[in-house]
Design a protein around this motif. Sequence first.
Motif, mmCIF file in Angstrom:
data_model
loop_
_atom_site.group_PDB
_atom_site.id
_atom_site.type_symbol
_atom_site.label_atom_id
_atom_site.label_comp_id
_atom_site.label_asym_id
_atom_site.label_seq_id
_atom_site.Cartn_x
_atom_site.Cartn_y
_atom_site.Cartn_z
ATOM 1 N N GLY A 67 0.260 -1.384 -0.426
ATOM 2 C CA GLY A 67 0.061 -0.110 -0.388
ATOM 3 C C GLY A 67 1.114 1.401 -0.121
ATOM 4 N N ARG A 68 2.093 0.597 0.399
ATOM 5 C CA ARG A 68 2.417 2.530 0.576
ATOM 6 C C ARG A 68 3.540 2.766 -0.858
ATOM 7 N NH1 ARG A 68 4.343 3.900 6.921
ATOM 8 N NH2 ARG A 68 1.998 3.952 7.442
ATOM 9 N N PRO A 71 2.453 3.344 -4.476
ATOM 10 C CA PRO A 71 2.770 4.906 -4.907
ATOM 11 C C PRO A 71 4.121 5.467 -5.489
ATOM 12 C CG PRO A 71 1.053 4.420 -2.999
ATOM 13 C CD PRO A 71 1.408 3.043 -3.351
ATOM 14 N N GLY A 129 3.586 6.521 4.232
ATOM 15 C CA GLY A 129 2.461 6.802 5.242
ATOM 16 C C GLY A 129 1.835 8.339 4.254
ATOM 17 N N THR A 131 0.319 10.694 1.875
ATOM 18 C CA THR A 131 0.142 10.580 0.768
ATOM 19 C C THR A 131 -1.364 11.322 0.848
ATOM 20 O OG1 THR A 131 -1.702 8.795 -0.818
ATOM 21 C CG2 THR A 131 -0.970 8.216 1.203
ATOM 22 N N GLN A 132 -2.226 12.033 -0.119
ATOM 23 C CA GLN A 132 -3.084 12.096 -0.764
ATOM 24 C C GLN A 132 -4.366 11.103 -0.899
ATOM 25 O OE1 GLN A 132 -4.013 16.619 -1.405
ATOM 26 N NE2 GLN A 132 -1.374 16.903 -1.980
ATOM 27 N N SER A 133 -4.051 10.283 -1.419
ATOM 28 C CA SER A 133 -4.481 8.934 -1.810
ATOM 29 C C SER A 133 -5.118 9.473 -3.239
ATOM 30 C CB SER A 133 -5.949 8.636 -1.104
ATOM 31 O OG SER A 133 -7.248 9.633 -1.602
ATOM 32 N N GLU A 135 -4.698 8.948 -7.499
ATOM 33 C CA GLU A 135 -3.259 8.807 -8.041
ATOM 34 C C GLU A 135 -2.909 8.873 -8.760
ATOM 35 O OE1 GLU A 135 -4.373 4.422 -9.759
ATOM 36 O OE2 GLU A 135 -6.358 4.776 -8.618
ATOM 37 N N GLU A 138 -0.506 11.512 -5.245
ATOM 38 C CA GLU A 138 -0.328 11.828 -3.723
ATOM 39 C C GLU A 138 0.302 12.316 -2.818
ATOM 40 O OE1 GLU A 138 0.385 9.756 -6.628
ATOM 41 O OE2 GLU A 138 -0.556 7.441 -6.442
ATOM 42 N N TYR A 203 -7.583 17.821 2.885
ATOM 43 C CA TYR A 203 -8.790 17.412 2.245
ATOM 44 C C TYR A 203 -9.258 18.434 1.509
ATOM 45 C CZ TYR A 203 -8.698 15.134 6.837
ATOM 46 O OH TYR A 203 -7.990 14.294 8.084
ATOM 47 N N PRO A 204 -8.912 17.282 0.380
ATOM 48 C CA PRO A 204 -9.558 18.662 -1.368
ATOM 49 C C PRO A 204 -11.330 19.340 -1.085
ATOM 50 C CG PRO A 204 -10.261 15.890 -1.379
ATOM 51 C CD PRO A 204 -9.598 16.044 -0.189
ATOM 52 N N GLN A 215 -10.429 14.082 -10.075
ATOM 53 C CA GLN A 215 -8.892 13.368 -10.083
ATOM 54 C C GLN A 215 -8.736 12.560 -11.417
ATOM 55 O OE1 GLN A 215 -6.221 12.373 -8.916
ATOM 56 N NE2 GLN A 215 -6.273 10.631 -9.451
#
Lengths: 490, 251
Positions: A67-68, A71, A129, A131-133, A135, A138, A203-204, A215
């Motif tokens: 998961g890390r 990205p 870890g 990250t803004q998640s 894709e 990040e 946060y977006p 996104q």
Amino acid sequence: MESTSVPSPQPASAAAGASIDYDDDIVKKFLLASVLWGGVGMLVGVIVALQIVWWPANLGLPWTTFGRLRPLHTNAVIFAFAGNVCFTGIYYSMQRLLRTRMYSDRLSALHFWGWQLIIVLAAITLPLGLTQSKEYAELIWPIDVLIAVVWVIFAINFFGTIAIRRVKHLYVAIWFYMSFVITIAVLHIVNSLAVPATFLRSYPIYAGLTDALVQWWYGHNAVGFFLTTPFLGLMYYFLPKAAERPVYSYRLSIIHFWALVFIYIWTGPHHLLYSALPDWAQTLGMVFSVMLLAPSWGGMLNGLLTLRGAWDRLRTDAVLKFMVVAVTFYGMSTFEGPMMSIRAVNGLAHYTNWVIGHVHSGALGWVGMISFGMIYWLVPRLWGRPLADPDGPTRHFWLGTIGIVLYIVSMWAAGLMEGVQWRSVNEAGQLAHPIFLDIVHRLAPFYWLRLIGGTMYLVGAVMMALNIWRTIRGPAPDAAGPEPVPAPAQ
Amino acid sequence: MSNHEANRNPTPATASDAGYGRWHRRVLENRGGLFALLTTIGISIGGIVEILPMYTAEWGPETADWVSPYTPLEVAGRDIYIREGCYLCHSQMVRPMRSEILRYGEWTRAAEYMYDRPFLLGSRRLGPDLQRVGGKYPDAWHYEHMRDPRSVSPGSVMPPYPWLLERTIDPEDIRASVVALRRAGTPYTDEDVAGVPDALRTQGEGIVQRLAQAGIETTWDREIVALIAYLQRLGVDGRRHLEQQNAGGTP
């Protein structure tokens, strides 16, 4: 600082002193950075591929879990490898096409070191870890700000060079570079708008499906304007150079450029088919994705047909081998992409390995191969000496090509299998494969095959790096004998 | 000059000198600024047409009053879910297809995402979808699953996350998240912001008690507790609403 003197063919500008001092030092820097980060990004790719099929490879550490690292892989190959490749080709070709040195050496240096700093920060923050998640977006907001600043520096240098050009007409490669510079700025800034909570987290400003739409508008156009248009620009410069043939059709390049930049931007919602995103947006995404086939193939045909009358050189010229296979993969993935954007096909393909296979036919096949071709063409010219191992490129070519085929064929098979098994319903109206894990376990052989293919591709890239290292460290051009390489490109 | 002649130029560098005088060269390809402007317009239209209508009631995604914002503990859990990259293997989107509904439950309604910042629909299912995982397993199952996935799911290929059992959350850090989310548009009240530490402890203690019944000892401020709170929340609002709707709709 190394420079290449080029007599100006234009009498009008002969008064300028008839020679231009190109900045090739910056080109060398970007080239070496590409080779280095390419190896790192592909190595992380091989590691995550192993983690998928053998979980202990996660090593039980927070910083090394899939998961890390995933990205880290995508960011490294897109922004570190492909990014530096684009800058290498742009800084080399732009000076020659416009017959001027870059607008500002200082901005060139800031661009180079700023970009490498961003890469190093990404390599530190993502395993932590942070990250803004989103894709390919990040990186945390302070790095996003830094990216925007460095991009503006690049843009000033880019447009400044256009402003001081000695050639009036802008060649087609410059158009594609320009769309890259402009669009990436717009995409990055709009998609990264967020409210910071702390220095490390934000946060977006968009919520839910609107956030998803923004996104994927960004995400698919990162493919479009980071991995496609600048590379088409490179194709338009380096393929004719390597083939020593003019571009097939100037008219076709005009039509497919404008169609491509207009249509590409609409296609993002095909990543959200069958989601709760409003139907009209899904349909627009699908329709424009199918339309995109035409301008994509316009570029492919213009590239391939440039070789008309020079096909025999493919047998001996490794640079052309790389470039022709790259353009062929470009044609293949831009056929596959529109197909997968059709709702019914997407219903089967979405969330499966098929998507991974599709991405890599574009990334390994198109972006990677044209990059290797360009690098092998540039190294002897930039350093003024032949490759230490002149047969290396051919071996690299075959290793890489076979690796790609193993990769994408295994992922096609795996994707189709899991897609079909997820959705199979038996005559009693129950799931034919109710245990998700059973399907996961059946994918293992394909994952091992993919790992072999990916490793072959990585080994090829490492061989290239070693070859370049030995070339640079090798004897100086004077000691290498009479006229070892073709004269630097005019 | 004919197209044929323009094509006969030997290299791209000199191709630029050919065909001089054509209208598109004069008005466009000789002018960097105008070319850049037209490119900018060309790449802007699609985004504007697709994104701006999302902010209208008629064209944008639905909202609903049966969805409530995440609690502070769930916000903390969601941040952990993001930090560990859970969304890279698990989607949160049940598609309206028979097989998906059989496997995961009710398909996802637009409103269920209305407080998701960022969205976490995912792009790959290396593991199963989690949209309706809330309430599917007891809290203790999730605790054991994170400690050692194969202890509750034999043959699982998920890596273990034992550090979640040790590391703790910081109430002030989570308050900063709630404040930022509020600024971005989530309707938290002043009381919500002021009550973050109490809310964390209250909800966390509930999970700790349920874990204790299964023989697991932990404290309310462990990361695992926050993650469990988030996972148990997933898809619950929507499922409850749809069940009520179905109950009311059938005679």
